[in-house]
Design a protein around this motif. Structure first.
Motif, PDB file in Angstrom:
ATOM      1  N   LEU A  56       0.820  -1.208   0.000  1.00  0.00           N
ATOM      2  CA  LEU A  56       0.000   0.000   0.000  1.00  0.00           C
ATOM      3  C   LEU A  56       0.857   1.263   0.000  1.00  0.00           C
ATOM      4  N   MET A  57       1.860   1.298   0.892  1.00  0.00           N
ATOM      5  CA  MET A  57       2.670   2.505   1.060  1.00  0.00           C
ATOM      6  C   MET A  57       3.536   2.757  -0.165  1.00  0.00           C
ATOM      7  N   ARG A  58       4.165   1.702  -0.652  1.00  0.00           N
ATOM      8  CA  ARG A  58       5.151   1.888  -1.711  1.00  0.00           C
ATOM      9  C   ARG A  58       4.503   1.857  -3.088  1.00  0.00           C
ATOM     10  N   GLY A  59       3.418   1.081  -3.223  1.00  0.00           N
ATOM     11  CA  GLY A  59       2.738   1.009  -4.504  1.00  0.00           C
ATOM     12  C   GLY A  59       3.563   0.280  -5.550  1.00  0.00           C
ATOM     13  N   GLY A  60       3.313   0.635  -6.835  1.00  0.00           N
ATOM     14  CA  GLY A  60       4.025  -0.054  -7.912  1.00  0.00           C
ATOM     15  C   GLY A  60       3.382  -1.388  -8.241  1.00  0.00           C
ATOM     16  N   VAL A  61       2.355  -1.761  -7.484  1.00  0.00           N
ATOM     17  CA  VAL A  61       1.608  -2.986  -7.791  1.00  0.00           C
ATOM     18  C   VAL A  61       0.122  -2.666  -7.791  1.00  0.00           C
ATOM     19  N   LEU A  62      -0.653  -3.521  -8.406  1.00  0.00           N
ATOM     20  CA  LEU A  62      -2.119  -3.402  -8.424  1.00  0.00           C
ATOM     21  C   LEU A  62      -2.575  -2.019  -8.893  1.00  0.00           C
ATOM     22  N   GLY A  63      -1.799  -1.413  -9.794  1.00  0.00           N
ATOM     23  CA  GLY A  63      -2.193  -0.126 -10.350  1.00  0.00           C
ATOM     24  C   GLY A  63      -1.964   1.067  -9.435  1.00  0.00           C
ATOM     25  N   LEU A  64      -1.322   0.828  -8.274  1.00  0.00           N
ATOM     26  CA  LEU A  64      -1.002   1.950  -7.385  1.00  0.00           C
ATOM     27  C   LEU A  64       0.298   2.585  -7.883  1.00  0.00           C
ATOM     28  N   SER A  65       0.333   3.918  -7.888  1.00  0.00           N
ATOM     29  CA  SER A  65       1.558   4.575  -8.340  1.00  0.00           C
ATOM     30  C   SER A  65       2.646   4.369  -7.288  1.00  0.00           C
ATOM     31  N   GLN A  66       3.901   4.339  -7.758  1.00  0.00           N
ATOM     32  CA  GLN A  66       4.995   4.059  -6.829  1.00  0.00           C
ATOM     33  C   GLN A  66       5.366   5.292  -6.012  1.00  0.00           C
ATOM     34  N   VAL A  67       5.499   5.131  -4.699  1.00  0.00           N
ATOM     35  CA  VAL A  67       5.952   6.216  -3.827  1.00  0.00           C
ATOM     36  C   VAL A  67       7.216   5.734  -3.139  1.00  0.00           C
ATOM     37  N   ASP A  68       8.364   6.309  -3.514  1.00  0.00           N
ATOM     38  CA  ASP A  68       9.618   5.829  -2.940  1.00  0.00           C
ATOM     39  C   ASP A  68       9.732   6.164  -1.464  1.00  0.00           C
ATOM     40  N   THR A  69      10.572   5.388  -0.783  1.00  0.00           N
ATOM     41  CA  THR A  69      10.622   5.510   0.682  1.00  0.00           C
ATOM     42  C   THR A  69      11.087   6.883   1.145  1.00  0.00           C
ATOM     43  N   ASP A  70      11.852   7.598   0.313  1.00  0.00           N
ATOM     44  CA  ASP A  70      12.300   8.913   0.790  1.00  0.00           C
ATOM     45  C   ASP A  70      11.149   9.914   0.842  1.00  0.00           C
ATOM     46  N   LEU A  71      10.007   9.554   0.266  1.00  0.00           N
ATOM     47  CA  LEU A  71       8.837  10.432   0.361  1.00  0.00           C
ATOM     48  C   LEU A  71       7.934  10.050   1.540  1.00  0.00           C
ATOM     49  N   TRP A  72       8.216   8.904   2.134  1.00  0.00           N
ATOM     50  CA  TRP A  72       7.409   8.501   3.292  1.00  0.00           C
ATOM     51  C   TRP A  72       7.728   9.470   4.410  1.00  0.00           C
ATOM     52  N   SER A  73       6.702  10.052   5.008  1.00  0.00           N
ATOM     53  CA  SER A  73       7.024  11.018   6.064  1.00  0.00           C
ATOM     54  C   SER A  73       5.840  11.234   6.991  1.00  0.00           C
ATOM     55  N   GLY A  74       6.025  12.212   7.904  1.00  0.00           N
ATOM     56  CA  GLY A  74       4.972  12.557   8.847  1.00  0.00           C
ATOM     57  C   GLY A  74       4.705  11.471   9.876  1.00  0.00           C
ATOM     58  N   LEU A  75       3.491  11.484  10.399  1.00  0.00           N
ATOM     59  CA  LEU A  75       3.120  10.540  11.455  1.00  0.00           C
ATOM     60  C   LEU A  75       3.253   9.084  11.006  1.00  0.00           C
TER      61      LEU A  75
END
Lengths: 366, 247
Positions: free
Chosen positions: A139-158
């Protein structure tokens, strides 16, 4: 001696009132002149501080989202929290994908809450964690099941705060257990290895561990080989927390009387059976407050990852404020807001600690 | 005459470099024999019986228990511990486990016995020490005498050939001593080999086949209880007896 007749004494009221507000105040606030003086001093300080605080935080505060009104007002500007809410909570995570971070973090929190329940401390819990984390990363990283990819360096906040804290704590605990046992091992090589580890890690600040994990470690790796920064930072926090926790656990191990181990030996239990069935259950029950101390400080220490360009809750809040000149003056309100979030988490952890302490010490009740 | 079940042959032990706690101990114990060891504190009584299940290791001489010589060999130690039960002065029950769990722990984990069977066997032992109704309590909820009886039942669950008692009544209130001694006397009548460090001379007179008197790491005198109490041979044992029986 002549026989005495037994006479019932009728109940009389107590000579001094011990119940009610006045009686409570008398015995707790004005017991003698020293207590009375203390009460007066504390009362005066509160009287001096509370009204201005009330005026700033509530009476003169601005609740609407309007930076001009905020600049003109003399009170707090809570509008900033409403305006920047999603940036403070989710940081650099892509705006349209916030729902993914929300969903996966909710899942992670559900996993944590489940793990807190004693009835769930069964082997299947490990499988649930593996499955849960797999879903989390998809869910967080995406790149599967049609979710766009969000690289770990963009993971932030709470979400990043919760991820770093929960994973480092779950991994640090078993490592700490092994080190604590190792420091009491009969084998000198293992004992010194564990001692060196604890002393080395405790000898340096967490910031320098993170710095090394983030900048020095890649230099030592062969060309073209790299490990995700999030993983490196996670490893740094884990190893750091484990060193402290190991010493807390060792304290509990030391407190187990030698007779317990002798009794286990006479019953034919092996070293590992003795540790698992006799020593650890008693030692861990004793160190619940200390280990929870470690957990709480690890939770707050995650805010230090800002120095290696990961923006967890504190970093995200700073970024949200700094990026907008209109709202920059109102960082105090932002800090108070995240302080409240930290407090909710830490206070829950400490309440849980009290509860679990009672649970595991039931056998001591007479 | 059966073979001795325990043999000490010139056994020596030191604590550190200078404290010579057991000196040239020669002793053989027959199967089913009931032995009481007494002597002043620091004379090595406890150390002697703790050598039998290798809670302490001896540095010189040979010690054989039921045909197995005790050495550094872990296998031999495990072997011996399966045959030897022990009861401690401080009970050493596991406070985080219920009475029943204290008893079933070793049968289930070491003996690989199914829980149901272990529970049944444990209840039998608890009945034997007359404490079955406390099975689901925690040790700290029991009195000292009850705890010590649980400890005896726990040791009996292993079906030991030999029972060691290390001052089993010394930590008890006077009125609880009797309930523990009664259990031990009953055990003694059932043919188990017993070695008991104690100053309960009434118990020694009632059940012991042999009384051993130790002082300064040596066996000073050994005899049947009647002769030991009525006609001690050495000056040292006469002096000791006059002190403990004098009041």
């Amino acid at each position: 001696m002549s026989a005495q007749t037994f006479q019932t004494i009728a109940p009389r009221p107590a000579p001094i009132k011990t119940e009610g507000v006045l009686a409570w105040a008398k015995s707790n606030l004005f017991n003698d002149w020293k207590t009375a003086l203390g009460t007066a001093v504390v009362g005066a300080v509160l009287l001096a501080l509370l009204p201005p605080l009330y005026r700033w935080a509530i009476a003169n505060a601005v609740w609407i989202v309007d930076s001009d009104v905020c600049h003109a007002a003399s009170g707090a500007c809570w509008g900033v929290v409403r305006e920047k809410f999603r940036f403070i909570i989710f940081g650099r995570y892509p705006f349209e994908e916030h729902w993914r971070a929300l969903l996966s973090t909710t899942l992670l929190l559900a996993l944590i809450v489940t793990s807190c329940i004693r009835a769930c401390w069964k082997p299947w819990l490990a499988a649930v964690w593996v499955a849960g984390l797999a879903v989390y990363f998809c869910l967080m990283r995406g790149g599967v099941l049609g979710l766009s990819q969000v690289d770990t360096d963009l993971w932030s906040g709470l979400p990043l705060t919760i991820l770093l804290a929960s994973l480092s704590m779950t991994m640090a605990f078993p490592i700490a257990l092994c080190i604590a046992l190792g420091r009491r091992s009969g084998m000198p090589a293992i004992r010194s290895l564990c001692t060196v580890y604890v002393e080395l890690i405790r000898g340096v600040p967490l910031i320098s561990v993170l710095f090394m994990a983030s900048f020095m470690f890649p230099l030592l790796m062969p060309q073209g080989f790299s490990i995700d920064v999030l993983v490196r930072v996670l490893a740094g926090i884990t190893l750091f927390a484990a060193a402290y926790m190991a010493e807390v656990i060792r304290g509990g191990l030391q407190a187990i009387p030698k007779g317990q181990i002798e009794a286990a030996a006479t019953l034919g239990l092996s070293y590992w059976q003795t540790q698992r069935k006799i020593v650890l259950p008693q030692a861990l029950a004793m160190v619940v407050p200390g280990v929870m101390n470690n957990f709480i400080s690890t939770f707050k220490d995650t805010s230090l990852v800002a120095i290696v360009s990961l923006y967890e809750l504190t970093g995200a809040m700073g970024m949200a404020m700094n990026s907008d000149a209109n709202w920059r003056p109102f960082r105090i309100e932002g800090y108070l807001f995240i302080a409240m979030i930290y407090f909710v988490f830490c206070f829950s952890m400490s309440r849980y600690s009290l509860w679990i302490e009672k649970q595991v010490n039931k056998s001591k009740l007479r | 005459m059966s073979e001795p079940i325990i043999t000490f042959n010139k056994v020596n032990k030191w604590y550190g470099n200078s404290f010579h706690v057991l000196r040239d101990i020669d002793l053989s114990v027959k199967q089913g024999e009931r032995i009481v060891i007494c002597g002043p504190s620091g004379s090595g009584k406890s150390t002697l019986i703790r050598c039998i299940n290798r809670l302490e290791e001896h540095q010189q001489g040979h010690l054989t228990v039921d045909g197995v010589e005790l050495t550094d060999d872990v296998k031999a130690i495990d072997d011996v511990r399966k045959k030897v039960g022990m009861v401690f002065q401080q009970f050493n029950l596991f406070p985080h486990l219920t009475v029943l769990e204290n008893l079933t722990l070793s049968p289930m984990w070491v003996g690989k016995m199914p829980k149901k069977e272990a529970d049944e066997k444990a209840m039998e032992q608890l009945k034997r020490v007359r404490i079955a109704e406390q099975a689901h309590k925690y040790p700290l909820q029991l009195s000292g005498g009850q705890q010590q009886r649980v400890a005896i039942a726990r040791a009996l669950c292993l079906k030991p050939k030999i029972m060691l008692f290390d001052e089993p009544t010394s930590a008890l209130d006077p009125e609880m001593i009797k309930e523990v001694l009664d259990v031990m006397i009953e055990m003694a009548s059932q043919g188990i080999t017993m070695i008991c460090v104690t100053h309960e001379m009434g118990f020694a007179k009632a059940v012991a086949d042999r009384v051993i008197f130790m002082d300064q790491g040596q066996i000073v005198e050994q005899n049947n209880p009647h002769d030991f109490f009525n006609n001690p041979q050495s000056e040292r044992s006469r002096d000791f007896l006059s002190k403990i029986l004098g009041h």
